[in-house]
Design a protein around this motif. Structure first.
Motif, mmCIF file in Angstrom:
data_model
loop_
_atom_site.group_PDB
_atom_site.id
_atom_site.type_symbol
_atom_site.label_atom_id
_atom_site.label_comp_id
_atom_site.label_asym_id
_atom_site.label_seq_id
_atom_site.Cartn_x
_atom_site.Cartn_y
_atom_site.Cartn_z
ATOM 1 N N GLN A 57 -9.365 10.426 5.428
ATOM 2 C CA GLN A 57 -8.501 10.692 4.148
ATOM 3 C C GLN A 57 -8.778 9.494 3.185
ATOM 4 O O GLN A 57 -8.318 8.305 3.560
ATOM 5 N N LEU A 58 -9.305 9.455 2.183
ATOM 6 C CA LEU A 58 -9.392 8.631 0.937
ATOM 7 C C LEU A 58 -10.315 7.455 1.443
ATOM 8 O O LEU A 58 -10.004 6.181 1.207
ATOM 9 N N TYR B 114 0.778 -1.047 0.191
ATOM 10 C CA TYR B 114 -0.099 -0.123 0.126
ATOM 11 C C TYR B 114 0.868 1.165 0.121
ATOM 12 O O TYR B 114 0.721 2.138 -0.718
ATOM 13 N N ALA C 11 -16.293 2.843 10.334
ATOM 14 C CA ALA C 11 -16.751 4.165 10.434
ATOM 15 C C ALA C 11 -18.250 3.930 10.720
ATOM 16 O O ALA C 11 -18.738 5.063 11.668
ATOM 17 N N GLU C 12 -18.929 3.039 10.450
ATOM 18 C CA GLU C 12 -20.390 3.013 10.609
ATOM 19 C C GLU C 12 -20.610 2.769 12.031
ATOM 20 O O GLU C 12 -21.639 2.737 12.433
ATOM 21 N N ASP D 234 -9.416 1.488 11.864
ATOM 22 C CA ASP D 234 -9.596 0.887 10.429
ATOM 23 C C ASP D 234 -10.116 -0.376 10.788
ATOM 24 O O ASP D 234 -9.846 -1.282 11.484
ATOM 25 N N PRO D 235 -10.709 -0.903 9.633
ATOM 26 C CA PRO D 235 -11.281 -2.343 9.675
ATOM 27 C C PRO D 235 -10.469 -3.330 9.085
ATOM 28 O O PRO D 235 -10.624 -4.534 9.499
ATOM 29 N N THR D 236 -9.444 -3.010 8.610
ATOM 30 C CA THR D 236 -8.457 -3.749 8.166
ATOM 31 C C THR D 236 -7.226 -4.269 8.986
ATOM 32 O O THR D 236 -6.138 -3.345 9.466
ATOM 33 N N SER E 267 0.226 9.496 0.492
ATOM 34 C CA SER E 267 -0.769 9.836 1.778
ATOM 35 C C SER E 267 -0.054 10.748 2.753
ATOM 36 O O SER E 267 -0.629 11.354 3.531
ATOM 37 N N PHE F 223 -3.344 -3.009 8.780
ATOM 38 C CA PHE F 223 -3.240 -1.743 8.680
ATOM 39 C C PHE F 223 -3.240 -1.083 10.244
ATOM 40 O O PHE F 223 -2.715 -0.217 10.432
ATOM 41 N N GLY G 113 -10.620 5.425 9.183
ATOM 42 C CA GLY G 113 -10.081 4.635 8.128
ATOM 43 C C GLY G 113 -8.600 5.073 7.898
ATOM 44 O O GLY G 113 -8.125 5.241 7.083
ATOM 45 N N CYS G 114 -7.640 4.811 8.888
ATOM 46 C CA CYS G 114 -6.556 5.208 8.941
ATOM 47 C C CYS G 114 -5.544 4.627 8.221
ATOM 48 O O CYS G 114 -4.238 4.949 7.976
ATOM 49 N N GLY G 115 -5.816 3.276 7.750
ATOM 50 C CA GLY G 115 -4.887 2.540 6.830
ATOM 51 C C GLY G 115 -3.574 2.504 7.863
ATOM 52 O O GLY G 115 -3.596 2.274 8.900
HETATM 53 C C1 LIG Z 1 -7.468 4.228 0.177
HETATM 54 S S1 LIG Z 1 -7.186 3.591 1.985
HETATM 55 C C2 LIG Z 1 -6.723 5.099 2.758
HETATM 56 C C3 LIG Z 1 -5.800 4.897 4.082
HETATM 57 C C4 LIG Z 1 -5.347 6.124 4.716
HETATM 58 N N1 LIG Z 1 -6.565 6.984 5.253
HETATM 59 C C5 LIG Z 1 -4.606 6.871 3.819
HETATM 60 O O1 LIG Z 1 -4.979 7.875 3.668
HETATM 61 O O2 LIG Z 1 -3.470 6.376 3.483
HETATM 62 C C6 LIG Z 1 -8.745 3.263 2.315
HETATM 63 C C7 LIG Z 1 -8.980 2.744 3.889
HETATM 64 O O3 LIG Z 1 -10.219 2.576 4.098
HETATM 65 C C8 LIG Z 1 -10.542 1.622 5.118
HETATM 66 N N2 LIG Z 1 -12.011 1.060 5.069
HETATM 67 C C9 LIG Z 1 -12.625 0.586 4.163
HETATM 68 N N3 LIG Z 1 -14.079 0.581 4.590
HETATM 69 C C10 LIG Z 1 -13.890 0.989 5.587
HETATM 70 C C11 LIG Z 1 -15.004 1.572 6.702
HETATM 71 N N4 LIG Z 1 -16.331 1.153 6.635
HETATM 72 N N5 LIG Z 1 -14.876 2.288 7.698
HETATM 73 C C12 LIG Z 1 -13.663 3.004 8.142
HETATM 74 N N6 LIG Z 1 -12.504 2.629 6.919
HETATM 75 C C13 LIG Z 1 -12.855 1.642 5.961
HETATM 76 C C14 LIG Z 1 -9.676 0.409 4.358
HETATM 77 O O4 LIG Z 1 -9.220 -0.557 5.262
HETATM 78 C C15 LIG Z 1 -8.250 1.398 3.856
HETATM 79 O O5 LIG Z 1 -7.352 1.480 5.221
#
Ligand SMILES: C[S@@+](CC[C@H](N)C(=O)[O-])C[C@H]1O[C@@H](n2cnc3c(N)ncnc32)[C@H](O)[C@@H]1O
Length: 267
Positions: free
Chosen positions: A111-112, A18, A95-96, A72-74, A26, A77, A49-51
């Motif tokens: 972010q993203l 990533y 997030a939900e 974050d759900p992953t 990022s 990450f 969704g911190c990644g």
């Molecule tokens: C493109 S990455 C962005 C990660 C980080 N924020 C960055 O800027 O590098 C998208 C992220 O959204 C997370 N994600 C996916 N579904 C999500 C949800 N329902 N709630 C929160 N995060 C979620 C993924 O696990 C992933 O880490």
């Protein structure tokens, strides 16, 4: 509730792959979003969704890690973010259904991610719930349709090798919540006040085209998943077409990327 298109492509992502793909942008984007959101010393902030933690780190640099939380759900990450931003409160969750108390933060930023949420209106309502009265809720999302050079060129190249498959997955076409109007609708619809939009521009540098291509083959994100699923012949054709569309660089090069940002205030 089905998962947003593409969100699953992060589930098994290795943080290092990533980092070499979108993560390359990022860190700079995180600093821009912190500035846009008006995050100031003395505040407490949450990264949704911190990644692997680029925005979390930007928040920690501004506020100190002890004043920063992330979710974050992953799982890989979450572990990477914990390791990279020691002292921050990094949790597993979505997030939900944010695992934090009402009104716990001065700033809630993302972010993203909004376009990957399973239920973005519910996710933003949750972001609002954990913001204190008068607090800020802000996010940014790539301008997939135009200004995110890497992904725009990727999907345009992908159409040349698999028109139907690319059309069904092109983030600029199939994802919601990726335009200023949609972000405004999402923030206003969640009940946030003083909603404002913005544009964040960053640049990523590559030592070679191979450096850009390699994480795509590893299958990260919707573009990587598409590339990894092609047969070897079509994957080679995609590589060649993407290289051509990026000006056929044969050494170091840089690409611009634009994200749309939105911010509002919890009443
Ligand atoms: C493109 S990455 C962005 C990660 C980080 N924020 C960055 O800027 O590098 C998208 C992220 O959204 C997370 N994600 C996916 N579904 C999500 C949800 N329902 N709630 C929160 N995060 C979620 C993924 O696990 C992933 O880490």
């Amino acid at each position: 509730m089905t998962e947003a298109r593409g969100a699953a492509t992060f589930r098994t992502a290795a943080p290092e792959a990533y980092d070499r793909h979108v993560g390359r942008y990022s860190n700079l984007l995180g600093a821009e979003l912190v500035r846009f959101a008006g995050v100031e010393g003395g505040q407490r902030a949450l990264d949704v969704g911190c990644g692997p933690g680029a925005l979390t780190r930007a928040l920690a640099e501004r506020l100190g890690a002890a004043a920063v939380a992330a979710v974050d759900p992953t799982a890989p990450f979450v572990e990477a973010c914990r390791a990279r931003v020691a002292g921050a409160d990094v949790r597993h969750g979505s997030a939900e259904a944010l695992p934090f108390d009402d009104g716990a933060f001065d700033a809630v930023v993302s972010q993203l991610v909004v376009n990957f949420m399973t239920d973005a209106p519910a996710g933003v309502r949750e972001m609002r719930r954990v913001a204190r009265p008068g607090g800020t809720v802000a996010a940014c999302v790539w301008d997939y349709a135009d200004g995110m050079t890497l992904l725009r060129a990727f999907w345009d190249a992908a159409r040349e090798v698999d028109r139907a498959g690319a059309a069904a997955r092109d983030e600029g076409r199939v994802m919601r919540w990726c335009t200023p109007a949609e972000l405004d609708e999402l923030w206003t619809g969640a009940g946030l006040r003083d909603v404002r939009g913005g544009e964040l521009s960053v640049e990523a540098r590559y030592a070679s085209f191979g450096e850009l291509w390699e994480p795509l083959e590893a299958g990260v994100g919707p573009a990587g998943a598409f590339a990894a699923a092609l047969d070897p012949e079509r994957r080679a054709a995609l590589r060649e077409e993407l290289h051509r569309r990026l000006g056929a660089p044969d050494g170091p090069f840089a690409l611009d990327a634009r994200a749309w940002a939105v911010a509002g205030r919890e009443p």
